[in-house]
Design an enzyme around this catalytic site. Structure first.
Site, PDB file in Angstrom:
ATOM      1  N   SER A  33       0.819  -1.219   0.000  1.00 40.01           N
ATOM      2  CA  SER A  33       0.000   0.000   0.000  1.00 40.01           C
ATOM      3  C   SER A  33       0.849   1.264   0.000  1.00 40.01           C
ATOM      4  CB  SER A  33      -0.899   0.026   1.240  1.00 40.01           C
ATOM      5  OG  SER A  33      -1.774  -1.068   1.227  1.00 40.01           O
ATOM      6  N   HIS A  64      -3.119   0.849  -4.824  1.00 44.46           N
ATOM      7  CA  HIS A  64      -2.659  -0.371  -5.503  1.00 44.46           C
ATOM      8  C   HIS A  64      -2.998  -0.271  -6.988  1.00 44.46           C
ATOM      9  CE1 HIS A  64      -1.726  -2.833  -1.895  1.00 44.46           C
ATOM     10  NE2 HIS A  64      -2.514  -1.950  -1.338  1.00 44.46           N
ATOM     11  N   HIS A  86      -5.762  -8.452  -1.314  1.00 44.34           N
ATOM     12  CA  HIS A  86      -5.755  -8.910   0.078  1.00 44.34           C
ATOM     13  C   HIS A  86      -6.914  -9.873   0.320  1.00 44.34           C
ATOM     14  CE1 HIS A  86      -3.917  -4.913  -0.051  1.00 44.34           C
ATOM     15  NE2 HIS A  86      -3.195  -5.262   0.991  1.00 44.34           N
ATOM     16  N   TYR A  88      -9.042  -9.719   2.626  1.00 46.47           N
ATOM     17  CA  TYR A  88     -10.277  -9.011   3.005  1.00 46.47           C
ATOM     18  C   TYR A  88     -11.071  -8.512   1.803  1.00 46.47           C
ATOM     19  CZ  TYR A  88      -7.437  -4.748   2.431  1.00 46.47           C
ATOM     20  OH  TYR A  88      -6.624  -3.773   1.930  1.00 46.47           O
ATOM     21  N   GLU A  89     -10.440  -8.495   0.625  1.00 50.86           N
ATOM     22  CA  GLU A  89     -11.184  -8.070  -0.563  1.00 50.86           C
ATOM     23  C   GLU A  89     -12.140  -9.162  -1.041  1.00 50.86           C
ATOM     24  OE1 GLU A  89      -8.701  -5.574  -3.391  1.00 50.86           O
ATOM     25  OE2 GLU A  89      -7.147  -6.236  -1.993  1.00 50.86           O
ATOM     26  N   ALA A 116       2.824  -1.997   3.907  1.00 50.22           N
ATOM     27  CA  ALA A 116       2.673  -0.904   4.865  1.00 50.22           C
ATOM     28  C   ALA A 116       2.210  -1.548   6.167  1.00 50.22           C
ATOM     29  CB  ALA A 116       1.633   0.086   4.370  1.00 50.22           C
ATOM     30  N   MET A 217      -1.968  -6.415   6.999  1.00 49.56           N
ATOM     31  CA  MET A 217      -3.052  -7.284   6.511  1.00 49.56           C
ATOM     32  C   MET A 217      -2.635  -8.072   5.275  1.00 49.56           C
ATOM     33  SD  MET A 217      -6.094  -4.465   6.856  1.00 49.56           S
ATOM     34  CE  MET A 217      -6.229  -3.427   8.325  1.00 49.56           C
ATOM     35  N   SER A 218      -1.352  -8.347   5.151  1.00 48.00           N
ATOM     36  CA  SER A 218      -0.899  -9.029   3.931  1.00 48.00           C
ATOM     37  C   SER A 218       0.357  -9.840   4.203  1.00 48.00           C
ATOM     38  CB  SER A 218      -0.596  -7.983   2.846  1.00 48.00           C
ATOM     39  OG  SER A 218       0.540  -7.206   3.223  1.00 48.00           O
ATOM     40  N   ASN A 241       2.274   4.124  10.364  1.00 46.41           N
ATOM     41  CA  ASN A 241       1.575   4.759  11.488  1.00 46.41           C
ATOM     42  C   ASN A 241       1.950   4.050  12.780  1.00 46.41           C
ATOM     43  OD1 ASN A 241      -0.175   2.601  10.065  1.00 46.41           O
ATOM     44  ND2 ASN A 241      -1.033   2.692  12.122  1.00 46.41           N
ATOM     45  N   HIS A 253      -6.668   4.838   6.256  1.00 47.56           N
ATOM     46  CA  HIS A 253      -5.981   4.371   5.046  1.00 47.56           C
ATOM     47  C   HIS A 253      -5.229   5.539   4.394  1.00 47.56           C
ATOM     48  CE1 HIS A 253      -5.072   1.829   1.660  1.00 47.56           C
ATOM     49  NE2 HIS A 253      -5.761   2.570   0.811  1.00 47.56           N
TER      50      HIS A 253
HETATM   51  N1  HPA Z   1      -2.897  -2.028  11.241  1.00 47.32           N
HETATM   52  C1  HPA Z   1      -3.077  -2.975  10.288  1.00 47.32           C
HETATM   53  N2  HPA Z   1      -2.641  -2.843   9.050  1.00 47.32           N
HETATM   54  C2  HPA Z   1      -1.969  -1.724   8.739  1.00 47.32           C
HETATM   55  C3  HPA Z   1      -1.739  -0.709   9.686  1.00 47.32           C
HETATM   56  C4  HPA Z   1      -2.231  -0.877  11.006  1.00 47.32           C
HETATM   57  O1  HPA Z   1      -2.072  -0.018  11.893  1.00 47.32           O
HETATM   58  N3  HPA Z   1      -1.048   0.267   9.046  1.00 47.32           N
HETATM   59  C5  HPA Z   1      -0.857  -0.166   7.761  1.00 47.32           C
HETATM   60  N4  HPA Z   1      -1.417  -1.369   7.577  1.00 47.32           N
END
Ligand code: HPA
Length: 278
Positions: A33, A64, A86, A88-89, A116, A217-218, A241, A253
């Site tokens: 991401s 993406h 992903h 979740y998609e 990310a 998440m990947s 973050n 996001h």
């Molecule tokens: N949590 C989960 N997935 C993420 C995060 C997060 O804080 N930042 C970027 N992808």
């Protein structure tokens, strides 16, 4: 589409890519991401949109691009996934592994995977790179392993070893390059959740307790499929973050994509530095 990937589906997708490219790729790369900018560095690029490859999972979210970029980078022939799909998609875990299976069929033996991630380790800050030294396969522990279903013996064994997922030589190389090129580099354990909701403060305290440094998440499903077939893996998280352990900040996001702008130049320096020696 059958429940689990078949060798025929994999070979059909691999042939579609082969038909479009003129060089044999040596190194696969997945850009997470907000990190797709690195693909702009690829010379003599052939672009293959994911939608033109049968069965390829197409990413549906912003940040993406959804295309393969095949060309030269630092003297190597690379096949870059500019964006990924992903779980979740809505894709099956098995389907998430298709691109890696295709890479293997194309002769790729090295994968650089990026993502990310949110920082759980309090020493990490947005913009940092984290070398992934190991992972926690929480979704796999809950049953969602990409290797579930009939084993594809052409690729690897039913019960693949996962004792050294992130190649030790590649880890040492990345450390050396980071030092030489003055790229600050953290290290740690990446934990993969299914998403798409971000974590609660209680989730994050739990993840910290079990030894995670960064959360996303990947990555883990793709890496497991890669290791199943013996592909060597270098994994790098871009910390986008700080995870919200105290419940006082909000994760979005947009924030994740914004951090990519700081991360991409560092990631580019590191990846270009390691490529000649992978
Ligand atoms: N949590 C989960 N997935 C993420 C995060 C997060 O804080 N930042 C970027 N992808």
């Amino acid at each position: 589409m059958p429940k689990f990937l078949t060798i025929q589906q994999i070979d059909q997708a691999a042939q579609a890519v082969r038909d479009r490219i003129s060089r044999q790729p040596e190194i696969g790369m997945i850009l997470g991401s907000g990190l797709g900018g690195l693909a702009e560095e690829v010379a003599d690029a052939t672009i293959v949109p994911y939608a033109e490859i049968p069965g390829w999972p197409v990413s549906t979210i912003s940040g993406h691009s959804g295309r393969l970029v095949v060309g030269r980078l630092e003297g190597r022939v690379v096949l870059v996934m500019q964006g990924r799909a992903h779980y979740y998609e809505g894709y099956s875990m098995s389907r998430i592994g298709l691109p890696i299976r295709v890479m293997k069929r194309l002769g790729i033996e090295t994968l650089i995977v990026t993502n990310a991630a949110g920082a759980i380790n309090p020493d990490f800050s947005p913009g940092d790179l984290m070398l992934i030294t190991d992972h926690l396969n929480l979704i796999g522990m809950a049953g969602l392993n990409p290797l579930r279903g009939p084993n594809l013996d052409e690729f690897g064994p039913r019960f693949p070893d996962m004792s050294q997922v992130y190649d030790r030589q590649y880890l040492a190389l990345a450390r050396k390059v980071a030092q030489e090129r003055e790229v600050p580099l953290q290290e740690g354990v990446y934990v993969s959740l299914a998403g798409p909701s971000f974590e609660t403060p209680a989730d994050l305290r739990f993840l910290r307790l079990i030894g995670a440094d960064a959360v996303g998440m990947s990555t883990v499903p793709e890496v497991i499929v890669a290791r199943h077939s013996g592909i060597r893996v270098l994994g790098i998280s871009g910390i986008s973050n700080k995870a919200n352990l105290d419940g006082n900040t909000i994760t979005t996001h947009e924030e994740v994509l914004e951090a990519g702008k700081v991360i991409v130049p560092r990631l580019t320096t590191l990846i270009k530095g390691v490529l000649p020696d992978l």
